[in-house]
Design an enzyme around this catalytic site. Structure first.
Site, mmCIF file in Angstrom:
data_model
loop_
_atom_site.group_PDB
_atom_site.id
_atom_site.type_symbol
_atom_site.label_atom_id
_atom_site.label_comp_id
_atom_site.label_asym_id
_atom_site.label_seq_id
_atom_site.Cartn_x
_atom_site.Cartn_y
_atom_site.Cartn_z
ATOM 1 N N SER A 116 0.849 -1.191 0.000
ATOM 2 C CA SER A 116 0.000 0.000 0.000
ATOM 3 C C SER A 116 0.884 1.239 0.000
ATOM 4 C CB SER A 116 -0.911 -0.036 1.237
ATOM 5 O OG SER A 116 -0.885 1.196 1.897
ATOM 6 N N LYS A 117 0.295 2.328 -0.514
ATOM 7 C CA LYS A 117 1.024 3.597 -0.529
ATOM 8 C C LYS A 117 1.500 3.964 0.858
ATOM 9 C CE LYS A 117 -2.583 5.793 -2.874
ATOM 10 N NZ LYS A 117 -3.132 6.636 -3.897
ATOM 11 N N ARG A 118 0.770 3.478 1.853
ATOM 12 C CA ARG A 118 1.074 3.880 3.218
ATOM 13 C C ARG A 118 2.166 3.022 3.873
ATOM 14 N NH1 ARG A 118 -3.724 5.538 1.928
ATOM 15 N NH2 ARG A 118 -4.398 3.388 1.678
ATOM 16 N N ASP A 119 2.509 1.893 3.243
ATOM 17 C CA ASP A 119 3.593 1.085 3.804
ATOM 18 C C ASP A 119 4.898 1.884 3.729
ATOM 19 O OD1 ASP A 119 2.049 -1.142 4.384
ATOM 20 O OD2 ASP A 119 2.223 -1.937 2.349
#
Ligand code: GLU
Length: 501
Positions: A266-269
């Site tokens: 995910s972009k948030r990883d």
């Protein structure tokens, strides 16, 4: 359904068209890289377009970060921001008039219609579809309103979105990555292309610009697969109203990138963030090399290549449809290999900003610092995986003596009586040493500690290393001591000696 394949070579035009929200992430960069490599391989055009029509989410900061990131990576674009081109402007926020005009023409030609349904009505429709076991999606109520009914809604002051009127057919295309694809008509409902407030949506602006910018091949992430049938229909409508040159691009959908635990990265990883790689000191060459392997390979076992080589070899037919696994360890190892391809002066240049950020080196490097780096950098090159590690590895050589500290855990080791014996013996041996070079240092220390104190080599030099470098792990000790110089070494051993207590 018509799907023309454009001519080869220089006619090929691809685009990378991110939305400037948040920070650039590796999934996005992989898409840019594959488009870039494809364009370069065929001698085509790589268009960089900014999809910033969502004023609530897009930021100027993110826009600038995108440009700067592509430049840092060396992914040069032929048309786009700062470069210009025949089909500009390349920021969608500057193309509002174009979209307004196209939307009106789609409406006039019957390819789009006003939809007055409220959120509650839409929810009721979804419920009804669910209850009937049908695919969810707009039930086309407003598509078939007669003039009177439409006028009545307008008079009521009901706000309207603009919806695209999907033709009644199934959708097929030959995906460049996934092969033949098919979507049944029931899965492609009429979709919104313009908000109530008049703002055009991705569903409109993306295919409109692909058409106007003469994009011939769309390579993008698999998450956009379900947009493709809608866009194929939009292309036909655009051709019908004379927007673009009537060529439908070929589509290819790049495989998902999987992160830890077999879920989509995910972009948030944290390992998604391009900024993290830059902060840690990955080389653009290393990072791109690794990202290239997320779904593509040169065709042999080779995993090490540069951009030029990738461009030479990049065939879309070699892009793999199955999910790619993101392996940070492998990425880091490849980066280490890249570091080892750098010449000494080049490696020093790349390391310098990290040392400067850590205040170990002045902004204008002094002659002394330069000579320390010249000698010390080759000692660490073999073990460096990311540039920022140089800060820890070289800090003891560059730090002002007043600021030199032993790591707290190592203080304890140093304070032990056995360590103190080593330090004392080293001091007297080294004080007597005339030629201060690595080999001589090694010889006298070996004599004093291994022969003299009867220590195993493994234990003998540990305390010396701690006293000199402040750490348990360091670049090769004797060479380091040679670089650090006699006075500084003796002073550190003396300081270590005073630490008993
Ligand atoms: N702006 C879209 C995105 O960032 C582009 C998608 C596409 O390539 O069509 O997801």
């Amino acid at each position: 359904m018509s799907q023309m394949t454009p001519a080869n070579g220089t006619d090929i035009r691809v685009r990378f068209c991110p939305s400037p929200t948040g920070n650039p992430h590796v999934g996005m960069i992989r898409t840019a890289l594959f488009n870039w490599a494809f364009a370069r391989h065929v001698g085509g055009t790589f268009v960089f377009r900014i999809e910033d029509t969502d004023a609530a989410r897009d930021t100027q900061e993110s826009y600038l970060a995108l440009l700067e990131s592509l430049r840092w990576l060396g992914l040069d674009w032929d048309e786009g921001p700062e470069v210009g081109g025949a089909y500009g402007p390349y920021r969608q926020s500057e193309r509002g008039d174009i979209y307004a005009d196209v939307a009106q023409r789609l409406l006039d030609a019957g390819h789009a219609y006003e939809c007055f349904c409220t959120a509650e009505e839409l929810e009721a429709q979804r419920e009804a579809a669910r209850a009937a076991g049908k695919a969810p999606g707009y039930d086309r109520t407003c598509r078939y309103l007669d003039h009177a009914a439409r006028d009545a809604r307008r008079t009521e002051g009901r706000p309207a979105v603009l919806r695209f009127a999907m033709p009644d057919q199934d959708w097929e295309w030959d995906d460049m990555v996934r092969g033949p694809m098919r979507f049944g008509r029931e899965h492609v409902p009429d979709y919104v292309i313009r908000r109530v407030n008049g703002d055009p949506l991705y569903t409109l602006v993306n295919p409109v610009d692909d058409a106007l910018m003469r994009i011939t091949h769309v390579l993008r992430g698999e998450d956009l697969l379900s947009s493709t049938p809608r866009q194929l229909a939009m292309y036909e409508a655009l051709a019908d109203i004379g927007v673009g040159d009537g060529v439908t691009p070929r589509f290819g959908h790049l495989p998902y990138v999987m992160g830890e635990g077999n879920r989509k990265l995910s972009k948030r990883d944290p390992e998604s963030s391009l900024a993290m790689y830059r902060e840690l000191g990955y080389l653009p060459e290393g990072l791109l090399n690794y990202l290239a392997l997320l779904g593509w390979s040169p065709g042999d076992d080779r995993e090490f290549f540069d951009l030029t080589e990738m461009a030479r070899l990049f065939e879309i037919s070699r892009v793999n449809a199955s999910p790619a696994r993101f392996d940070l360890k492998k990425c880091t190892a490849i980066n280490g290999d890249w570091i080892r391809t750098l010449s000494r002066p080049e490696l020093i240049e790349r390391i310098l900003p990290f040392l400067q950020d850590a205040d170990l080196v002045a902004d204008s490097v002094t002659a002394l610092q330069r000579s320390i780096l010249d000698e010390a950098v080759p000692l660490i090159a073999e073990r460096l995986e990311v540039l920022s590690q140089a800060v820890g590895m070289l800090g003891f050589l560059l730090v002002d003596d007043a600021d030199f500290v032993v790591e707290p855990e190592q203080e304890e080791v140093l304070a032990q009586p056995e360590s103190q014996e080593v330090v004392a013996a080293s001091l007297s041996a080294l004080r007597a040493l005339e030629d201060w070079d690595g080999e001589a240092i090694q010889m006298v220390l070996r004599t004093a500690l291994v022969d003299g104190l009867g220590r195993k080599p493994k234990h003998a030099f540990g305390p010396v290393r701690i006293a000199i470098t402040g750490r348990r792990v360091s670049p090769p000790l004797f060479e380091s001591m040679a670089i650090l110089g006699r006075d500084r070494c003796l002073a550190r051993l003396e300081a270590a000696q005073r630490q008993v207590g």
